[in-house]
Design a protein around this motif. Structure first.
Motif, mmCIF file in Angstrom:
data_model
loop_
_atom_site.group_PDB
_atom_site.id
_atom_site.type_symbol
_atom_site.label_atom_id
_atom_site.label_comp_id
_atom_site.label_asym_id
_atom_site.label_seq_id
_atom_site.Cartn_x
_atom_site.Cartn_y
_atom_site.Cartn_z
ATOM 1 N N ARG A 197 -34.314 -38.829 18.215
ATOM 2 C CA ARG A 197 -35.668 -39.148 17.759
ATOM 3 C C ARG A 197 -35.648 -40.156 16.607
ATOM 4 O O ARG A 197 -36.414 -41.129 16.606
ATOM 5 N N LEU A 198 -34.775 -39.952 15.647
ATOM 6 C CA LEU A 198 -34.705 -40.850 14.489
ATOM 7 C C LEU A 198 -34.217 -42.229 14.901
ATOM 8 O O LEU A 198 -34.739 -43.248 14.426
ATOM 9 N N ASN A 199 -33.222 -42.286 15.773
ATOM 10 C CA ASN A 199 -32.727 -43.592 16.221
ATOM 11 C C ASN A 199 -33.778 -44.344 17.019
ATOM 12 O O ASN A 199 -33.931 -45.568 16.884
ATOM 13 N N ASP A 200 -34.531 -43.649 17.853
ATOM 14 C CA ASP A 200 -35.611 -44.300 18.603
ATOM 15 C C ASP A 200 -36.650 -44.874 17.648
ATOM 16 O O ASP A 200 -37.175 -45.979 17.873
ATOM 17 N N ASN A 201 -36.936 -44.155 16.579
ATOM 18 C CA ASN A 201 -37.915 -44.633 15.600
ATOM 19 C C ASN A 201 -37.418 -45.895 14.900
ATOM 20 O O ASN A 201 -38.189 -46.839 14.670
ATOM 21 N N VAL A 202 -36.133 -45.936 14.569
ATOM 22 C CA VAL A 202 -35.568 -47.133 13.943
ATOM 23 C C VAL A 202 -35.669 -48.331 14.868
ATOM 24 O O VAL A 202 -36.070 -49.429 14.481
ATOM 25 N N LEU A 249 -27.722 -47.143 13.148
ATOM 26 C CA LEU A 249 -28.261 -45.929 13.743
ATOM 27 C C LEU A 249 -27.432 -44.739 13.275
ATOM 28 O O LEU A 249 -26.309 -44.898 12.796
ATOM 29 N N LEU A 250 -27.976 -43.539 13.410
ATOM 30 C CA LEU A 250 -27.150 -42.361 13.218
ATOM 31 C C LEU A 250 -26.052 -42.380 14.280
ATOM 32 O O LEU A 250 -26.328 -42.596 15.465
ATOM 33 N N PRO A 251 -24.811 -42.162 13.899
ATOM 34 C CA PRO A 251 -23.709 -42.355 14.846
ATOM 35 C C PRO A 251 -23.568 -41.235 15.851
ATOM 36 O O PRO A 251 -23.846 -40.062 15.566
ATOM 37 N N THR A 252 -23.103 -41.601 17.019
ATOM 38 C CA THR A 252 -22.593 -40.655 17.999
ATOM 39 C C THR A 252 -21.065 -40.683 17.899
ATOM 40 O O THR A 252 -20.493 -41.613 17.334
ATOM 41 N N PRO A 253 -20.372 -39.692 18.459
ATOM 42 C CA PRO A 253 -18.905 -39.762 18.477
ATOM 43 C C PRO A 253 -18.392 -41.034 19.135
ATOM 44 O O PRO A 253 -17.393 -41.617 18.695
#
Length: 272
Positions: free
Chosen positions: A259-264, A129-133
């Motif tokens: 949004r992008l992570n939910d789509n993945v 996923l796109l990372p969070t801190p």
């Protein structure tokens, strides 16, 4: 010429031999750029073929900035595809031709990452996923805690079987096959990232205009040393890049990331 390939060097040794041998076995027209950030030009000896161009920078420009030298040439020369490749990567004959054919058949794809294995034969789980801190802090500094293990399992997409195409905004820069036309829309590597996360940043920008996909139809081998876990200097670069990444995209409030992570996650849970 339909393919340009760039490998950034920094005091690399014999690991480069297999990478060059893999490239020289490609049957399509190509140009290989060896972009050398080392202090001396000793590695020029690996430019053993007229299709190899050696560029000596005499200083360490950083990963993305060095690749950008070759990427600009691809754009100027109207080369259709450009492969970003690490020096510890190798692949079987025919791999590049399969990737090129797949990209030709799917003009909506701007970037592609294949299935990637360690030299010992087990899979590298590079779809994320796109990372969070929280993801990056937990992975690096709190890996022994139950919280970090749970966080990391989600971030690394533990439930993904690597058995289908996945449109993901996260692609590894160890082997990133790019459509040059996509770079004309999005720009090249952001040179503010000296090393680390420049690949996530570029893939995310390309994903705004094209699909950026994991493609399981072919595979490569990658050494993957995790240098920042062993070298304090590389760890410092990693932390600096993480700060720059979150300053650019948002630390805790990033609606596009959500949004992008939910789509993945929806793609992974779908049966096909």
């Amino acid at each position: 010429m339909s393919i340009a390939i760039s490998i950034v060097l920094y005091d690399n040794g014999d690991e480069l031999i297999e990478a060059i041998e893999s490239v020289l076995a490609i049957e399509a027209d190509f140009q290989l750029y060896l972009i050398d950030n080392s202090k001396t030009n000793v590695l020029k000896k690996y430019a053993v073929d007229p299709r190899i161009t050696y560029i000596f920078n005499a200083t360490n420009l950083g990963y993305g900035a060095a690749h950008n030298i070759a990427l600009r040439k691809s754009i100027e020369q109207r080369i259709k595809y450009h492969l970003i490749m690490n020096p510890d990567v190798s692949f079987e004959k025919g791999t590049m031709e399969k990737i090129t054919g797949f990209m030709d058949d799917h003009p909506d794809i701007g970037a592609l990452m294949p299935k990637i294995y360690y030299p010992q034969g087990h899979l590298q789980r590079l779809c994320k996923l796109l990372p969070t801190p929280f993801d990056l802090i937990g992975r690096r500094f709190l890996s022994n805690t139950q919280w970090a293990a749970h966080q990391n399992a989600k971030y690394e997409l533990d439930q993904f079987g690597y058995n289908k195409i996945l449109n993901t905004p996260v692609l590894s820069g160890c082997f990133m096959f790019l459509r040059t036309a996509a770079l004309e829309k999005t720009g090249l590597f952001d040179e503010r990232f000296f090393m680390y996360l420049e690949d996530y940043d570029l893939a995310r920008r390309i994903n705004r205009f094209y699909r950026t996909v994991f493609f399981p139809g072919v595979s490569i081998v990658h050494g993957f040393k995790k240098g920042s876990y062993q070298d304090p200097k590389l760890l410092r670069f990693h932390i600096q890049s993480a700060v720059r990444y979150f300053n650019k995209w948002g630390w805790f409030f990033d609606q596009e990331r959500q949004r992008l992570n939910d789509n993945v996650l929806k793609q992974i849970s779908a049966p096909y």
